[in-house]
Design a protein around this motif. Sequence first.
Motif, PDB file in Angstrom:
ATOM      1  N   HIS A 156      -9.403   5.947   2.119  1.00 40.04           N
ATOM      2  CA  HIS A 156      -8.002   5.992   1.450  1.00 40.04           C
ATOM      3  C   HIS A 156      -7.515   7.611   1.425  1.00 40.04           C
ATOM      4  CE1 HIS A 156      -8.868   1.962   0.366  1.00 40.04           C
ATOM      5  NE2 HIS A 156      -7.739   1.791   0.353  1.00 40.04           N
ATOM      6  N   ARG A 216       0.846  -4.867  -4.619  1.00 40.39           N
ATOM      7  CA  ARG A 216       0.779  -5.850  -3.701  1.00 40.39           C
ATOM      8  C   ARG A 216       1.300  -7.367  -4.157  1.00 40.39           C
ATOM      9  NH1 ARG A 216      -1.049  -3.740   1.266  1.00 40.39           N
ATOM     10  NH2 ARG A 216      -2.642  -2.160   1.037  1.00 40.39           N
ATOM     11  N   MET A 243      -8.296   3.751   9.739  1.00 40.50           N
ATOM     12  CA  MET A 243      -7.516   2.810   8.948  1.00 40.50           C
ATOM     13  C   MET A 243      -7.027   1.865  10.331  1.00 40.50           C
ATOM     14  SD  MET A 243      -6.372   3.434   5.279  1.00 40.50           S
ATOM     15  CE  MET A 243      -7.428   3.035   3.724  1.00 40.50           C
ATOM     16  N   GLY A 244      -6.820   0.607  10.083  1.00 38.82           N
ATOM     17  CA  GLY A 244      -5.899  -0.396  11.068  1.00 38.82           C
ATOM     18  C   GLY A 244      -6.795  -1.461  11.081  1.00 38.82           C
ATOM     19  N   HIS A 245      -6.442  -2.502  10.482  1.00 35.08           N
ATOM     20  CA  HIS A 245      -7.074  -3.556  10.392  1.00 35.08           C
ATOM     21  C   HIS A 245      -6.811  -4.484  11.615  1.00 35.08           C
ATOM     22  CE1 HIS A 245      -9.816  -3.987   7.284  1.00 35.08           C
ATOM     23  NE2 HIS A 245      -9.059  -3.731   6.501  1.00 35.08           N
ATOM     24  N   GLU A 263     -10.764  -0.058  11.870  1.00 36.04           N
ATOM     25  CA  GLU A 263     -11.353  -1.017  10.759  1.00 36.04           C
ATOM     26  C   GLU A 263     -11.492  -2.379  11.529  1.00 36.04           C
ATOM     27  OE1 GLU A 263      -8.139  -0.454   7.918  1.00 36.04           O
ATOM     28  OE2 GLU A 263      -9.782   0.270   6.461  1.00 36.04           O
ATOM     29  N   GLY A 265       0.981  -1.319   0.058  1.00 32.95           N
ATOM     30  CA  GLY A 265       0.009  -0.142   0.106  1.00 32.95           C
ATOM     31  C   GLY A 265       0.769   1.152   0.161  1.00 32.95           C
ATOM     32  N   ARG A 275      -4.261   7.688   3.231  1.00 30.53           N
ATOM     33  CA  ARG A 275      -2.824   7.485   2.405  1.00 30.53           C
ATOM     34  C   ARG A 275      -2.617   8.255   1.297  1.00 30.53           C
ATOM     35  NH1 ARG A 275      -3.448   1.111   1.515  1.00 30.53           N
ATOM     36  NH2 ARG A 275      -3.266   1.804  -0.688  1.00 30.53           N
ATOM     37  N   ILE A 323       1.359   3.674   6.750  1.00 27.64           N
ATOM     38  CA  ILE A 323       0.710   4.518   7.701  1.00 27.64           C
ATOM     39  C   ILE A 323       0.165   3.903   8.884  1.00 27.64           C
ATOM     40  CG2 ILE A 323      -0.125   5.884   5.600  1.00 27.64           C
ATOM     41  CD1 ILE A 323      -3.036   4.412   6.206  1.00 27.64           C
ATOM     42  N   ASP A 324       0.106   2.682   8.780  1.00 31.74           N
ATOM     43  CA  ASP A 324      -0.241   1.817   9.983  1.00 31.74           C
ATOM     44  C   ASP A 324       0.643   1.951  11.369  1.00 31.74           C
ATOM     45  OD1 ASP A 324      -2.713   1.162   8.916  1.00 31.74           O
ATOM     46  OD2 ASP A 324      -1.818  -0.617   7.892  1.00 31.74           O
TER      47      ASP A 324
HETATM   48  O1  F6P Z   1      -1.563   0.421   3.869  1.00 31.41           O
HETATM   49  C1  F6P Z   1      -2.124  -0.222   5.179  1.00 31.41           C
HETATM   50  C2  F6P Z   1      -3.721  -0.101   4.901  1.00 31.41           C
HETATM   51  O2  F6P Z   1      -3.872   1.213   4.636  1.00 31.41           O
HETATM   52  C3  F6P Z   1      -4.629  -0.529   5.753  1.00 31.41           C
HETATM   53  O3  F6P Z   1      -4.867   0.230   7.199  1.00 31.41           O
HETATM   54  C4  F6P Z   1      -5.968  -0.460   5.037  1.00 31.41           C
HETATM   55  O4  F6P Z   1      -6.839  -1.308   5.586  1.00 31.41           O
HETATM   56  C5  F6P Z   1      -5.407  -1.112   3.724  1.00 31.41           C
HETATM   57  O5  F6P Z   1      -4.008  -0.754   3.786  1.00 31.41           O
HETATM   58  C6  F6P Z   1      -6.241  -1.136   2.677  1.00 31.41           C
HETATM   59  O6  F6P Z   1      -5.630  -0.792   1.447  1.00 31.41           O
HETATM   60  P1  F6P Z   1      -5.981  -1.393  -0.109  1.00 31.41           P
HETATM   61  O7  F6P Z   1      -7.145  -1.144  -0.271  1.00 31.41           O
HETATM   62  O8  F6P Z   1      -5.044  -0.701  -0.803  1.00 31.41           O
HETATM   63  O9  F6P Z   1      -5.693  -2.777  -0.139  1.00 31.41           O
END
Ligand code: F6P
Length: 359
Positions: free
Chosen positions: A282, A75, A179-181, A232, A11, A285, A136-137
């Motif tokens: 997003h 990714r 954000m933060g899974h 999240e 990301g 980011r 960012i996490d």
């Molecule tokens: O880069 C980490 C992150 O921003 C997470 O916090 C978020 O859930 C995820 O990426 C979403 O990224 P993408 O939609 O690019 O998969």
Amino acid sequence: MLKVGLLTSGGDCQSLNATMRGIVKTLECNCKDGVEFYGFKDGYRGLMYGNYQVMGPRDFRGLLTRGGTILGTSRTPFKYIDQPDEHGLNKVEAMKSTYRKLKLDCLCVLGGNGSLKTANRLSEEGLNVVGLPKTIDNDTWGTEMTFGFPSAIDIATKTIDDIHTTASSHGRVFVIEIMGHKVGWIPLYAGVAGGADIILIPEIPYDIDNVMDAIDKRDSHGSRFSIVVVAEGAKTKEEAALSKKEYKKKLAARTVPSVAYELADEIAKRGNYEVRVAIPGHTQRGGDPSAYDRIFATQCGVEAGKCILEGTFGDMIAQIDGKMSRIALSKIAGKLKMVDPECDLIHEARMMGISFGDK
Ligand code: F6P
């Protein structure tokens, strides 16, 4: 002539370009025999398929303030790194082959946890690798800070600030999803910076009754609105007790788009409140790097440049005890830096009456 490969993986974030600029300028100013850069397109894919651009210092001018990544990113999950691609290509061997064909002296990988695992693998395979902690996490183990995190906090905080005014005008409860899974660094920092009333993060499972108590208490004290910041990946105590498989099944059965909507429905069902959801998504980011992010990104870039000049490889650049340092990629690969529920900031937040939904 020194030959340096660069790639940005996973990301994106706001300060990837600023970090590359730091590496490039450091080498340009301190490398007597000249330096040439090989910018791989779209992360590891560029290294796998030999998709690159030969670049000079001029190509990195004007990047301090520019978000995203001029190299592109993708990714490339580590768990599939040993599986051949759709044409039967061995990915690791292909990356090694590109590196060797180009006679690179080293490869700089700007990436988060998964990307740094692959960087470690390439280092174990004999390539000269320098890892740089991007996300960012802020969940990269072994470093107190990652680039991207400071900008993301600012954006998330701005959202909470903006919601405050409208929540107050209408006397509403707002659930803001940040954000933060797996980890709650951004919700925690932005939540405190934005004056949230309740902060729910994955590291501290919550009970909806406690969330309602916190909202009701504010209401009974005359506050017209409440701000709930939810990560999240925030979980209830019941969800936290489930196995990974059971939890995935529960998420798959969700009838609403995300945790914020689930929570908002629950709050509306249990109390006499008008509830709304806001999700910056997003944008956290996106945009340009904040001033502090530019500084930290530059420091990371300079430290990586120093590693290359010294010929020290196999490390990730890290901030340790507030100082720029390095840590072996093998030590950090596969680990996650979680928020410690007993940390000072959480203690301080609790002292001010912020609820984490656990009690
Ligand atoms: O880069 C980490 C992150 O921003 C997470 O916090 C978020 O859930 C995820 O990426 C979403 O990224 P993408 O939609 O690019 O998969």
